[in-house]
Design an enzyme around this catalytic site. Structure first.
Site, PDB file in Angstrom:
ATOM      1  N   ASP A  35      32.646  37.418  48.330  1.00  0.00           N
ATOM      2  CA  ASP A  35      32.996  38.022  47.046  1.00  0.00           C
ATOM      3  C   ASP A  35      34.098  37.169  46.430  1.00  0.00           C
ATOM      4  OD1 ASP A  35      33.595  40.231  44.966  1.00  0.00           O
ATOM      5  OD2 ASP A  35      32.043  41.135  46.214  1.00  0.00           O
TER       6      ASP A  35
ATOM      7  N   HIS B 126      31.387  37.876  40.975  1.00  0.00           N
ATOM      8  CA  HIS B 126      31.953  38.113  42.306  1.00  0.00           C
ATOM      9  C   HIS B 126      32.099  36.806  43.098  1.00  0.00           C
ATOM     10  CE1 HIS B 126      32.041  42.532  42.218  1.00  0.00           C
ATOM     11  NE2 HIS B 126      30.954  42.434  41.470  1.00  0.00           N
TER      12      HIS B 126
ATOM     13  N   GLU C 281      27.657  43.128  37.681  1.00  0.00           N
ATOM     14  CA  GLU C 281      28.983  43.097  37.063  1.00  0.00           C
ATOM     15  C   GLU C 281      29.357  41.722  36.511  1.00  0.00           C
ATOM     16  OE1 GLU C 281      31.151  46.781  39.364  1.00  0.00           O
ATOM     17  OE2 GLU C 281      31.388  44.782  40.237  1.00  0.00           O
TER      18      GLU C 281
END
Length: 637
Positions: free
Chosen positions: A290, A344, A415
């Site tokens: 991440d 990420h 995201e």
């Protein structure tokens, strides 16, 4: 000269004396016969443990409590109040409940008698195997089961073993696999099995039949649940007979662990895989990277760990990954290793300019972070740098090679910050860039997989899986892991569009919820704690059933299964077990059995027993309730 009367009196006296002696002899003989009969009956009852408590002499620390099965529940009594002695584990196993977890989906018949065994007396005979590879996996998986039983035996001294329960029986486990020659867990693996346990002379014979190695391994797991340690008998006990026909309701039953926010040692990952297998989960979704860290030292791109790991003590080598994959295979589990992209990502991708590859990522650790990502630090891959896709192809190829999973892949894909890309590519709609990145990443994956797309490639639910972009994704190749709340319209829209889906609803199966925000004093992003009861009772395929096929644009739902997710912003080594277990075991039964009942009394009892099994295997699972309730379930339910 004696008178006749005197002679009669003496004769009568002698006569009655002989009669008295005979009567006493008969009484003594009758008493001896009764005693012998009683001893014979007692010995017969002592040779087999039944649901009736045993009279016995306990040679150890004198127990305080005994348990009696009444009204299908074990009731606790002081040993001073009864002449019988039975341990709680034995009462639980021999009382009404099956004590199997997850509950089998087919017919089950269990004996109410048990006999002692020793792990050293358990042997394997493979009677049918479609390949040498399957045969080898069966022997290695059987060795793991025996190791689990040996570890159970370590909890008893052996010196205080009761003599009245009879000699330990040998156990012969015969396995026949008639089906797949591939021992891997695949999307089309038939995980069904049938188990028959019966006594033959002085030996217990177990026949396990399955259509795959994974099915047979599930049979081993069920067999291990028919065995327990009796602390009073100081022995392993096993049910004397059983017949179980079983198969899972859903074929994807997973657990996600994030090892990027905080690092977890390899030993904890192996223990987690063992705990997953105890509840017949089959997918370890390893969210390995991440924006915070990249702990995976890939041979194809070592720079990622060099620049992205927290330090030399927080790295997974490829040899360690292979060891994890090997353990998982023997437990009937595939490792789904996810390198998230295009968002990420973080400092791990910042070495491009120095290597002559240009900017591999933008917005790395940008400030203010709240403008560019959901939590710091930020970072996003460069969708127009061809070196990014070359790197991804090498990464994907190495992941497929080391995990041996080529029919299922996870691209990540959630995201994305539109603002980040808009700053660097103001000539293109960021959503179009996102769609283009996904298409090119998929092309890289196909090349990495020998020119063939995996049968199912998963994306996280996101803006890309909403209209109008959802309609542009090919449901033949893409599936969606739905993390949004079950009541969100976009969560249902994915199902209604006919995409194969894995359910991970944040309002049910996110295990990190309920601990507040690590950034401030708020309750956090995902609300209250999800109890095991809430986890267990979540059945979105029933609660949100689709309309009949052909009504409007709605297609039949294609739910592959589900996964519990443990994100680790507020969790690290040493705290994993209690956060995950037994809640994930509750989800495991939902996905395996999917019984209509909620968290009923029987579920409490069986999950409490399963939690005890996990603890016995070294998993520090959280308790369901006060220990008093384990001792007195009839009073707590």
């Amino acid at each position: 000269m004696k008178s006749w009367g005197e002679t009669l009196g003496r004769g009568a006296s002698a006569h009655f004396s002989r009669v008295g002696r005979l009567r006493r002899a008969l009484v003594l003989l009758a008493a001896a016969a009764c005693t012998a009969a009683a001893l014979l009956y007692w010995r017969q009852q002592s040779n087999e443990l039944t649901h009736r408590p045993l009279h016995n002499v306990y040679t150890g620390v004198e127990p305080q409590w005994t348990w009696i099965c009444r009204n299908d529940r074990c009731e606790r009594m002081l040993t001073s109040e009864t002449t019988v002695l039975q341990s709680l584990p034995t009462c639980n196993m021999l009382c009404a409940s099956t004590q199997l977890w997850p509950q089998p989906t087919g017919p089950v018949s269990l004996a109410t008698a048990a006999v002692p065994i020793k792990s050293e007396g358990i042997s394997l005979q493979v009677t049918a195997s479609p390949s040498h590879d399957v045969d080898r996996h069966l022997h290695d998986a059987f060795a793991l089961m025996k190791e689990d039983m040996r570890n159970l035996e370590k909890s008893i001294s052996g010196e205080n073993r009761r003599s009245d329960i009879g000699l330990p029986r040998d156990m012969l486990v015969r396995v026949a696999v008639n089906g797949s020659a591939d021992p891997r867990m695949r999307l089309d693996t038939d995980e069904s099995y049938k188990l028959i346990l019966r006594p033959v002379a002085n030996t217990l014979v177990v026949d396990i039949t399955a259509h795959s190695f994974c099915g047979a391994r599930h049979g081993f797991e069920t067999l291990s649940q028919l065995v327990w340690i009796d602390p009073y008998a100081q022995s392993l006990l096993v049910l004397e007979a059983a017949t179980i026909d079983d198969a899972p309701r859903f074929r994807y039953r997973g657990f996600l662990l994030d090892t990027a926010r905080n690092y977890f040692p390899v030993g904890e990952l192996l223990k987690t895989i063992d705990a997953m297998a105890a509840s017949k989960l089959n997918t370890f979704h390893w969210h390995v990277s991440d924006s915070q860290s990249f702990p995976l030292r890939l041979n194809s791109a070592p720079q990622l760990a060099q620049h992205g790991a927290y330090g030399p003590g927080a790295i997974y080598t490829m040899d360690e990954v292979r060891a994890i994959v090997r353990r998982a295979k023997l437990r009937g589990i595939r490792v789904l290793l996810e390198v998230d992209a295009p968002a990420h990502v973080g400092r791990a991708w910042d070495w491009g300019p120095a290597a002559g590859l240009g900017h591999l990522a933008y917005c790395i650790e940008a400030e203010p972070w709240s403008a560019y990502c959901g939590e710091p630090p930020c970072g996003q891959l460069n969708p127009r740098n061809p070196h990014v896709y070359e790197l991804l192809e090498r990464i994907y190829a190495e992941i497929i090679q080391v995990t041996e999973v080529d029919d299922l892949f996870h691209l990540g894909g959630d995201e994305v910050s539109e603002r980040c890309w808009a700053q660097h590519f103001n000539d293109t709609d960021p959503m179009e860039l996102w769609f283009e990145f996904t298409r090119r990443a998929m092309t890289a994956l196909e090349s990495a997989n020998g020119g063939k797309a995996p049968e199912l490639t998963l994306l996280w639910s996101s803006r890309l899986t909403r209209s109008p972009y959802l309609e542009r994704l090919d449901p033949k190749h893409f599936g969606v892991q739905i993390w949004g709340a079950s009541r969100w319209p976009e969560s249902r829209a994915v199902l209604d569009a006919g995409f194969r889906s894995v359910i991970s609803h944040v309002d049910a199966w996110y295990l990190d919820c309920g601990f507040g925000s690590w950034r401030d004093s708020s309750d956090g992003h995902c609300g209250p704690y999800r109890s095991w009861q809430q986890v267990y009772e979540h059945r979105p395929w029933i609660e949100e059933a689709p309309m009949p096929a052909g009504v409007g644009d709605v297609l039949p739902w294609k739910i592959e299964g589900g996964a519990a997710c443990q994100w680790t912003e507020q969790l690290s080594s040493g705290g994993l077990d209690a956060r995950v277990w037994p809640r994930t075991a509750a989800m495991a039964e939902r996905l395996w059995s999917d019984r209509a009942e909620g968290a009923a009394a029987d579920v409490y009892l069986r999950l409490d027993t399963q939690r005890s099994r996990l603890v016995a295997r070294g998993v520090h699972a959280a308790p369901l309730w006060p220990r008093w309730c384990s001792h007195n379930p009839h009073a707590c339910l």
